[in-house]
Design a protein around this motif. Sequence first.
Motif, short mmCIF file in Angstrom:
data_model
loop_
_atom_site.label_atom_id
_atom_site.label_comp_id
_atom_site.label_asym_id
_atom_site.label_seq_id
_atom_site.Cartn_x
_atom_site.Cartn_y
_atom_site.Cartn_z
N LEU A 20 -13.86 -26.74 4.43
CA LEU A 20 -13.52 -26.03 5.90
C LEU A 20 -14.04 -26.80 6.97
N ILE A 21 -15.46 -27.21 6.77
CA ILE A 21 -15.63 -28.01 8.05
C ILE A 21 -15.18 -29.39 8.11
N LEU A 22 -14.69 -29.91 7.01
CA LEU A 22 -14.05 -31.13 7.21
C LEU A 22 -12.62 -31.01 8.04
N GLN A 23 -11.96 -29.90 7.38
CA GLN A 23 -10.63 -29.70 8.07
C GLN A 23 -10.72 -29.20 9.54
N ILE A 24 -11.78 -28.58 10.00
CA ILE A 24 -11.75 -28.22 11.29
C ILE A 24 -12.03 -29.64 12.18
N ALA A 25 -13.13 -30.36 11.63
CA ALA A 25 -13.37 -31.40 12.11
C ALA A 25 -12.15 -32.54 12.35
N LEU A 26 -11.52 -32.72 11.56
CA LEU A 26 -10.44 -33.55 11.26
C LEU A 26 -9.24 -32.65 12.37
N THR A 27 -8.96 -31.85 12.52
CA THR A 27 -7.85 -31.04 13.25
C THR A 27 -8.37 -31.33 14.74
N CYS A 28 -9.66 -30.82 15.05
CA CYS A 28 -10.16 -31.05 16.18
C CYS A 28 -10.25 -32.52 16.94
N ALA A 29 -10.45 -33.59 15.86
CA ALA A 29 -10.22 -35.02 16.33
C ALA A 29 -8.82 -35.12 16.76
N ILE A 30 -8.20 -34.71 15.93
CA ILE A 30 -6.63 -35.04 16.11
C ILE A 30 -5.87 -34.55 17.37
N VAL A 31 -6.14 -33.18 17.64
CA VAL A 31 -5.73 -32.52 18.54
C VAL A 31 -6.41 -32.78 20.03
N CYS A 32 -7.65 -33.36 19.91
CA CYS A 32 -8.16 -33.77 21.18
C CYS A 32 -7.51 -35.13 21.51
N ASN A 33 -7.33 -35.83 20.49
CA ASN A 33 -6.84 -37.41 20.91
C ASN A 33 -5.34 -36.93 21.42
N ALA A 34 -4.68 -36.18 20.79
CA ALA A 34 -3.10 -35.94 21.34
C ALA A 34 -3.37 -35.42 22.72
N VAL A 35 -4.10 -34.39 23.00
CA VAL A 35 -4.21 -33.69 24.16
C VAL A 35 -4.36 -34.69 25.05
N PHE A 36 -5.33 -35.88 24.86
CA PHE A 36 -5.96 -36.65 25.88
C PHE A 36 -4.76 -37.82 26.25
N LEU A 37 -4.11 -38.01 25.10
CA LEU A 37 -2.75 -39.07 25.32
C LEU A 37 -1.82 -38.35 26.23
N ILE A 38 -1.70 -37.28 25.96
CA ILE A 38 -0.48 -36.57 26.68
C ILE A 38 -0.99 -36.44 28.32
N HIS A 39 -2.24 -36.05 28.36
CA HIS A 39 -2.58 -35.97 29.70
C HIS A 39 -2.62 -37.28 30.48
N GLN A 40 -2.78 -38.23 29.80
CA GLN A 40 -2.81 -39.79 30.32
C GLN A 40 -1.21 -39.88 30.75
N ARG A 41 -0.40 -39.61 29.87
CA ARG A 41 1.04 -39.76 30.13
C ARG A 41 1.31 -38.99 31.71
N LEU A 42 0.88 -37.61 31.47
CA LEU A 42 1.28 -36.87 32.55
C LEU A 42 0.78 -37.48 33.89
N GLN A 43 -0.57 -38.10 33.87
CA GLN A 43 -1.10 -38.58 35.01
C GLN A 43 -0.27 -39.69 35.51
N GLN A 44 0.32 -40.58 34.35
CA GLN A 44 1.00 -41.79 34.98
C GLN A 44 2.35 -41.35 35.65
N MET A 45 2.99 -40.09 35.12
CA MET A 45 4.15 -39.75 35.76
C MET A 45 3.82 -39.14 37.24
N ASP A 46 2.73 -38.57 37.35
CA ASP A 46 2.45 -37.85 38.61
C ASP A 46 2.01 -38.91 39.60
N ILE A 47 1.73 -40.20 39.21
CA ILE A 47 1.29 -41.22 40.43
C ILE A 47 2.36 -41.07 41.41
N ALA A 48 1.83 -40.99 42.57
CA ALA A 48 2.60 -40.94 44.02
C ALA A 48 3.27 -42.36 44.25
#
Lengths: 167, 432
Positions: A20-48
């Motif tokens: 369970l610990i492993l599963q939660i840790a892995l999921t957390c790592a993947i979700v955090c990475n994905a959220v960070f990447l999406i956030h980066q993209r959105l920032q690029q799109m929002d450049i004035a």
Amino acid sequence: MDIRPILSTLNRHKITAWLLILQIALTCAIVCNAVFLIHQRLQQMDIASGIAEHELVQIKFAYIGDRPDAYAQAQTDLATLRQIPGAQAVALANQLPLSGVDMSSSCLKLHPNQRQNTLEAASYYGQNLLATLGVRLISGRDFQPDELLDRFGISAARIVAAVKAIG
Amino acid sequence: MFGYYFDLALRSLRRNKVLTALMVLAIALGIGASMTTLTVLHVLSGDPLPGRSSTLYAPQLDPRDMGDYQPHGEPPDQVTWIDGMNLLQAKRADRQALMTGGSVAIQPAQSALDPFYETARYTTADFFPMFGVPFQYGHAWGASEDAASAAVVVISSKLNDKLFGGRDSSGRMLRVEGHALRIIGVLGDWRPNPHFYDLNVKNYGGSEGVYLPLSASQDLHLAHLGGASCWGNGGADATPTAPCVWLQFWVQLDTPPQAAAYRQFLIHYSQEQKSLGRFQRPPNVRLRNLMQWLDYEHVVPGDVRLQTWLALGFLLVCLVNTVGLMLAKFLRRSAELGVRRALGASRRALFMQLLVESGVIGLAGGLGGLLLAYLGLWLVRRQPADYAPLAHLDGAMLLMTFLLAVGASLLAGGLPAWRACRIAPGLQLKSN
């Protein structure tokens, strides 16, 4: 609440707990990475970009074959576009910002003896371009009509017209 | 024995449908996501010319002036007209072609079709034999047509379909930018991806509609399309005299010693040009073969690699989940396994039985994953990227799906099966 019974239960089922610990840790790592990447993209799109993105319409003309009167024809086209109700400004340009791979850029140096370029900047050519793109000048002034050099080789070339409409 | 285990596995899986469905779903989701991204990566990092790519090289020279000079910098990706012509005429390789991209207006003879723009490739004759370009009708041009700037053209099968309904059009005339060119050949199905020979146009899906001799394109002043990089005071881009690189040069060198000799030739050439005063920088040459070239140019989008890693990570999560589910399932059957042990089945036999059961789950998961991968690839194809239309599952990836699914499920089943085999049969029997 006493935490000891919980811990002792987990201790008794070590494998399950670790899974369970492993599963939660892995999921957390993947979700955090994905959220960070999406956030980066959105920032690029929002450049004035500084241009009136929502008010601009880009029109591409394509002339087939050689036209000796290409410049005159382009002026007529622009005049026609200007007459469209709601069109605030019209300009002919070699390219528009953020328009993809078809980029033209120049290297800039600040001193004549400089070896490395300071930067490479996109170059835009065209009359009445600043007003049409809705770009704000921070200092200085726009070109005067008599300062413009006509080096249009429009024959058989595709040109871009930007029309600023009321948004 | 295997058949018996298979039968046992099916019975056992049918006994607890919810648990089985959860395990299959977990594997299917992981496999579906991984296979979607792996297929895209596989398609994009593929060899555009299998069998030929190891003998094709892109020579690079550094003809720039000393402005912006950095030691150990990379030379430009393209060549100037003068260098391209010099290397072409030196004929030091088995085959060599100088080329660049263009865009031309086609004026169809039929009044039903409006004039349209088509991407073009202006090249010397070796392009066709060197890249192994297949012909449907007619043939390519040769060195004599290059020398004579012959007004000939080779068209793609797609353009031939559009203009001539797929019939043999060799010998007919095509109006290009107001000039009448004679069609001498129609290509077969030829769409190398990535578009390796000119990555300035498009990395993927950039195959041209018309091909004509480079010399003729200059004579007819046809428009250049692609990258041009200039230095010094520049000049008009993409013209023979301008200090600009805007042409691609490719050579075929069949053996490694030939490649080494060609590299030496490039260095000698650079030294010679420097002593003549044309080059200013010290000799700086590269000779990358096709796959090295694609790697150097970072053709595969970084995003695609990243997505693959994320999807494989997701598969790992799904596997850990499956391990947990299998552990619950196998340990719940301790009594049954105890009976089998007591009747004389070895631990090894029990382990095998449980592994077969996980394999069956993997197979079912693979099937589900395949459906999900098809769905995923359909979604990828709807993206507005150059490479999107290429995202299709091929035979190798189909096989890979099942291997990955079964392999992953066996891996996931290993630990639970091992745990389940270690139970003491006596204890289990007594407790019953």
